[in-house]
Design an enzyme around this catalytic site. Structure first.
Site, PDB file in Angstrom:
ATOM      1  N   SER A  65       0.817  -1.029   0.003  1.00  5.53           N
ATOM      2  CA  SER A  65      -0.033   0.002  -0.014  1.00  5.53           C
ATOM      3  C   SER A  65       0.945   1.201  -0.049  1.00  5.53           C
ATOM      4  O   SER A  65       1.871   1.159   0.299  1.00  5.53           O
ATOM      5  CB  SER A  65      -0.833  -0.002   1.205  1.00  5.53           C
TER       6      SER A  65
HETATM    7  C1  LIG Z   1       2.755  -0.421   4.130  1.00  5.51           C
HETATM    8  S1  LIG Z   1       3.667  -0.958   2.748  1.00  5.51           S
HETATM    9  C2  LIG Z   1       4.987   0.141   2.570  1.00  5.51           C
HETATM   10  C3  LIG Z   1       4.577   1.564   2.129  1.00  5.51           C
HETATM   11  C4  LIG Z   1       5.582   2.476   1.819  1.00  5.51           C
HETATM   12  N1  LIG Z   1       6.796   2.883   2.615  1.00  5.51           N
HETATM   13  C5  LIG Z   1       5.163   3.675   1.204  1.00  5.51           C
HETATM   14  O1  LIG Z   1       5.381   4.829   1.632  1.00  5.51           O
HETATM   15  O2  LIG Z   1       4.271   3.669   0.232  1.00  5.51           O
HETATM   16  C6  LIG Z   1       4.561  -2.356   3.199  1.00  5.51           C
HETATM   17  C7  LIG Z   1       5.500  -3.111   2.312  1.00  5.51           C
HETATM   18  O3  LIG Z   1       6.197  -3.650   2.813  1.00  5.51           O
HETATM   19  C8  LIG Z   1       6.650  -4.692   2.445  1.00  5.51           C
HETATM   20  N2  LIG Z   1       7.215  -5.727   3.101  1.00  5.51           N
HETATM   21  C9  LIG Z   1       6.551  -6.986   3.469  1.00  5.51           C
HETATM   22  N3  LIG Z   1       7.265  -7.683   3.989  1.00  5.51           N
HETATM   23  C10 LIG Z   1       8.713  -7.165   3.882  1.00  5.51           C
HETATM   24  C11 LIG Z   1       9.874  -7.951   4.277  1.00  5.51           C
HETATM   25  N4  LIG Z   1      10.204  -8.713   5.054  1.00  5.51           N
HETATM   26  N5  LIG Z   1      10.972  -7.082   3.519  1.00  5.51           N
HETATM   27  C12 LIG Z   1      10.883  -5.875   2.828  1.00  5.51           C
HETATM   28  N6  LIG Z   1       9.699  -5.527   2.676  1.00  5.51           N
HETATM   29  C13 LIG Z   1       8.573  -6.081   3.016  1.00  5.51           C
HETATM   30  C14 LIG Z   1       5.487  -5.118   1.393  1.00  5.51           C
HETATM   31  O4  LIG Z   1       5.560  -6.048   0.232  1.00  5.51           O
HETATM   32  C15 LIG Z   1       5.069  -3.781   1.159  1.00  5.51           C
HETATM   33  O5  LIG Z   1       5.318  -3.030   0.024  1.00  5.51           O
END
Ligand SMILES: C[S@@+](CC[C@H](N)C(=O)[O-])C[C@H]1O[C@@H](n2cnc3c(N)ncnc32)[C@H](O)[C@@H]1O
Length: 380
Positions: A98
């Protein structure tokens, strides 16, 4: 309504600051400068109540799209691994990426207490918006960001390039950090974790910070800034947070799939804690600390606790003077929760800032001020 992006950005920055701040002036300036529309791409998901419906930029028109982009809200961009731009109609499933609401992103960055010259490792690039804010403030040379999902990472790289930012971008599991760039002055996670990955403790310099959200399978969450100590441990106190909005769990920390269940009669006991107590965010957090392997299902005023791995279950039902709890399976989930709630109530129902974390590579515990003899071990 104006559709001038610079004006929309200024208004967003003011709203975020007035509604959720005050925040460091440098982050307010970053929100005024970074074009959020460059990071939302061409589509986002809207929840209809039953499914996730894609909203396409082209279909809604530029004016409405900019209004959406500069709303201070989270736009889900991927559901069950499928990007909004890649689906032709509504989809079911859980959000997997997101564009987090600008207020939550800014609150997280503000919480990290950066001065402007730190080398930062971000976990969870997502759309790249928060990465761009970091680049704007610290310079792209000081920013490394890790994204788990290959297609999300690819899009973020395009967005960041188009917006003129060139941080180090890594596709992989951010729970391993990124050793090649260590030691970092600070780590900021925009996905939540159930425990602090050891690599984070090892890759942040002594005196550096880890800003993250601790969450779990009951989906209670609280944010914290930990300071890494010389001996490799980290400590910090949870931070007051005005609302319940939170980050999604890191993918390797996600809940296991939950099969359909029916309520076993189990062994009965009475409880004097109303199940509705778990609507209090701190009580919810305490319950999750006490039964970290359990999920929480709310059924009107009653609750079901379920541990998928062991098949343990606890559920409540009201009677004339209180509640009956039915427990089955090897774990007595309600007993675990009730014992922890009793400690919290006995301490006078303190807020989340009364809780702190101490973590080292071998052990991670949460403790409550004034109740130091009791602590809850984080799951690993
Ligand atoms: C809430 S979103 C980040 C929002 C982002 N920082 C922005 O401003 O748009 C969370 C992200 O963390 C990623 N994610 C989940 N687990 C992860 C991991 N173990 N390592 C890196 N990224 C991860 C997801 O794929 C997702 O894209």
């Amino acid at each position: 309504m104006t559709t001038d992006p610079a004006t929309l950005r200024r208004t967003l920055s003011e709203r975020v600051n007035a509604g959720h701040g005050p925040f460091d002036a440098a982050w307010q300036e970053a929100v005024r400068s970074v074009p959020r529309e460059a990071f939302l791409g061409t589509a986002a998901f809207r929840h209809t109540g039953t499914a996730w419906e894609p909203v396409y930029r082209e279909a809604v028109g530029e004016e409405e799209w900019l209004r959406m982009v500069y709303d201070d809200r989270t736009w889900v961009t991927q559901v069950g691994g499928r990007g909004a731009a890649d689906v032709a109609g509504p989809v079911a499933g859980a959000p997997t990426s997101s564009a987090t609401s600008p207020s939550l992103v800014v609150r997280t960055l503000h919480t990290a207490r950066l001065h402007g010259d730190e080398r930062v490792l971000e976990i969870g690039t997502g759309t790249g918006y928060s990465t761009a804010l970091l680049c704007h403030r610290l310079g792209a040379d000081n920013v490394t960001s890790v994204e788990y999902d290959r297609s999300v990472a690819g899009r973020a790289a395009e967005h960041l390039k188009a917006a003129g930012y060139a941080p180090v971008l890594v596709t992989g599991d951010g729970l391993n950090g990124h050793r090649a760039g260590a030691d970092y002055d600070a780590l900021v996670a925009t996905c939540a974790v159930r425990h602090i990955p050891v690599s984070w403790l090892l890759q942040v310099r002594d005196g550096g910070s880890i800003t993250m959200t601790l969450s779990g399978w009951m989906l209670a969450a609280a944010s914290i800034r930990l300071t890494v100590e010389e001996d490799g441990s980290a400590r910090g106190r949870f931070l007051a947070c005005g609302d319940a909005v939170s980050y999604m769990l890191a993918r390797p920390h996600e809940r296991p799939p939950r099969p359909s269940f029916y309520r076993h009669p189990g062994v009965e006991r009475d409880t004097h804690f109303p199940p509705a107590l778990l609507q209090d965010p701190v009580a919810h957090f305490v319950a999750q600390l006490a039964a970290p392997s359990a999920e929480l299902v709310r059924l009107d005023d009653d609750i079901v606790l379920l541990d998928v791995a062991t098949g343990s279950q606890a559920w409540t039902e009201p009677h004339s003077t209180g509640w009956t709890v039915h427990q089955s399976g090897p774990l007595r989930l309600w007993d675990q929760v009730a014992e922890a709630l009793a400690v919290w109530l006995d301490a006078g129902r303190p807020g989340i800032t009364a809780f702190s974390v101490t973590a080292d590579p071998d052990d991670q515990v949460v403790s409550l001020r004034g109740k130091e003899s009791v602590s809850w071990r984080l799951p690993n």
